[in-house]
Design an enzyme around this catalytic site. Structure first.
Site, mmCIF file in Angstrom:
data_model
loop_
_atom_site.group_PDB
_atom_site.id
_atom_site.type_symbol
_atom_site.label_atom_id
_atom_site.label_comp_id
_atom_site.label_asym_id
_atom_site.label_seq_id
_atom_site.Cartn_x
_atom_site.Cartn_y
_atom_site.Cartn_z
ATOM 1 N N SER A 1 -3.125 -6.192 4.912
ATOM 2 C CA SER A 1 -4.076 -6.981 5.684
ATOM 3 C C SER A 1 -4.192 -6.535 7.135
ATOM 4 O O SER A 1 -5.249 -6.680 7.754
ATOM 5 C CB SER A 1 -3.682 -8.464 5.631
ATOM 6 O OG SER A 1 -2.381 -8.663 6.159
ATOM 7 N N THR A 2 -3.123 -5.977 7.711
ATOM 8 C CA THR A 2 -3.211 -5.480 9.085
ATOM 9 C C THR A 2 -3.863 -4.105 9.114
ATOM 10 O O THR A 2 -4.686 -3.812 9.987
ATOM 11 C CB THR A 2 -1.817 -5.429 9.728
ATOM 12 O OG1 THR A 2 -1.197 -6.718 9.613
ATOM 13 C CG2 THR A 2 -1.909 -5.085 11.212
ATOM 14 N N GLY B 1 1.431 -0.929 7.696
ATOM 15 C CA GLY B 1 1.989 -2.228 8.026
ATOM 16 C C GLY B 1 3.391 -2.374 7.454
ATOM 17 O O GLY B 1 3.953 -1.424 6.901
ATOM 18 N N ASP C 1 6.309 -5.675 5.875
ATOM 19 C CA ASP C 1 6.605 -7.080 5.593
ATOM 20 C C ASP C 1 7.743 -7.604 6.464
ATOM 21 O O ASP C 1 7.775 -8.788 6.791
ATOM 22 C CB ASP C 1 6.939 -7.251 4.112
ATOM 23 C CG ASP C 1 5.782 -6.821 3.230
ATOM 24 O OD1 ASP C 1 4.705 -7.422 3.354
ATOM 25 O OD2 ASP C 1 5.943 -5.872 2.442
ATOM 26 N N GLY D 1 5.968 -3.156 0.689
ATOM 27 C CA GLY D 1 5.653 -3.273 -0.728
ATOM 28 C C GLY D 1 5.057 -4.598 -1.124
ATOM 29 O O GLY D 1 4.767 -4.818 -2.299
ATOM 30 N N GLY E 1 2.172 -5.493 -0.661
ATOM 31 C CA GLY E 1 0.841 -5.204 -1.185
ATOM 32 C C GLY E 1 0.850 -4.401 -2.468
ATOM 33 O O GLY E 1 -0.214 -4.084 -3.019
ATOM 34 N N GLU F 1 3.051 4.639 -0.304
ATOM 35 C CA GLU F 1 3.319 4.448 1.119
ATOM 36 C C GLU F 1 4.540 5.246 1.561
ATOM 37 O O GLU F 1 4.532 5.879 2.615
ATOM 38 C CB GLU F 1 3.520 2.962 1.425
ATOM 39 C CG GLU F 1 2.248 2.138 1.366
ATOM 40 C CD GLU F 1 2.479 0.656 1.512
ATOM 41 O OE1 GLU F 1 1.515 -0.073 1.798
ATOM 42 O OE2 GLU F 1 3.627 0.206 1.331
#
Length: 228
Positions: free
Chosen positions: A31-32, A85, A87, A98, A100, A106
């Site tokens: 989201s970022t 990004g 978490d 992770g 997402g 990534e």
């Protein structure tokens, strides 16, 4: 105070200062990073020339729609910079990623990059990793045995990630186990131990990979943290 999405956008805008013309960029997921992709697309339309490697099908789809030039990881020898990004971010810039569902790509893109810059809002800063459930990507065959092994040897709750009442399937056809450690005292050791379990593809601990974190706060301030 500003809302959560505006906080994320502030971090993304600040990250654009790390981007230079001619770079090959890794573009993360989440989201970022969504806001970073929007900002990058604006600069591309104004003439910025960059080549990007996406870390997920979702990122690739959005970037393509916005006119950003993409290549695959196999088409480059290295990346100059990756923006992604996280978490959770601890004081040493060790990460949990992770949430997402794209941790495998990534981590591969981050490992191929000269520099990994993390963008996030202030809620992602922690003193110790583990409050956010640690994602572990596993092959579907025998996933229950992997789940039981992690749960028993670490005395933690391990849940199969679901979506629409079915197991979530990653871009590479894998499952994700979310491991509720609550506190991870030795992240480097745990990362090695998890990856030795047959059936585990990769884990969401990113140790000694990030060079910088750009953290935006609800008062509009920006905090830059450099790796030790």
């Amino acid at each position: 105070m500003i809302n959560k999405e505006e906080i994320k956008r502030l971090a993304a805008v600040q990250a654009m200062e790390q981007v230079r013309a001619g770079m090959t960029l890794g573009v993360g997921t989440g989201s970022t990073v969504y806001w970073f992709i929007l900002e990058l697309a604006k600069q591309v339309k104004q003439g910025l020339s960059v080549t990007c490697v996406p870390t997920s099908a979702a990122t690739a789809s959005l970037a393509t729609q916005l006119g950003i030039r993409l290549v695959t990881l196999n088409e480059v020898s290295k990346l100059d910079l990756t923006i992604d990004g996280a978490d959770e971010i601890d004081p040493q810039l060790c990460l949990i990623k992770g949430g997402g569902g794209a941790l495998l790509q990534e981590k591969m893109v981050a490992a191929a990059s000269d520099k990994l810059v993390i963008i996030a809002d202030g809620s992602k800063k922690v003193q110790q990793l583990g409050r956010f459930p640690l994602p572990v990507e596993v092959i579907p065959y025998g996933w229950k045995q992997v789940q039981q092994h992690i749960a028993f040897t670490n005395d933690v709750v391990v849940l199969l990630r679901m979506k629409n009442d079915l197991p979530l399937i990653t871009d590479h056809g894998h499952y994700i186990l979310d491991c509720q450690f609550n506190a991870i005292t030795d992240a480097a050791k745990l990362a090695v131990v998890l990856n030795t379990i047959p059936g585990v593809v990769e884990n969401g601990l990113f140790i000694n990979m990030a060079s910088m974190a750009i953290i935006a706060h609800e008062d509009g301030s920006i905090e830059t943290i450099l790796a030790p």
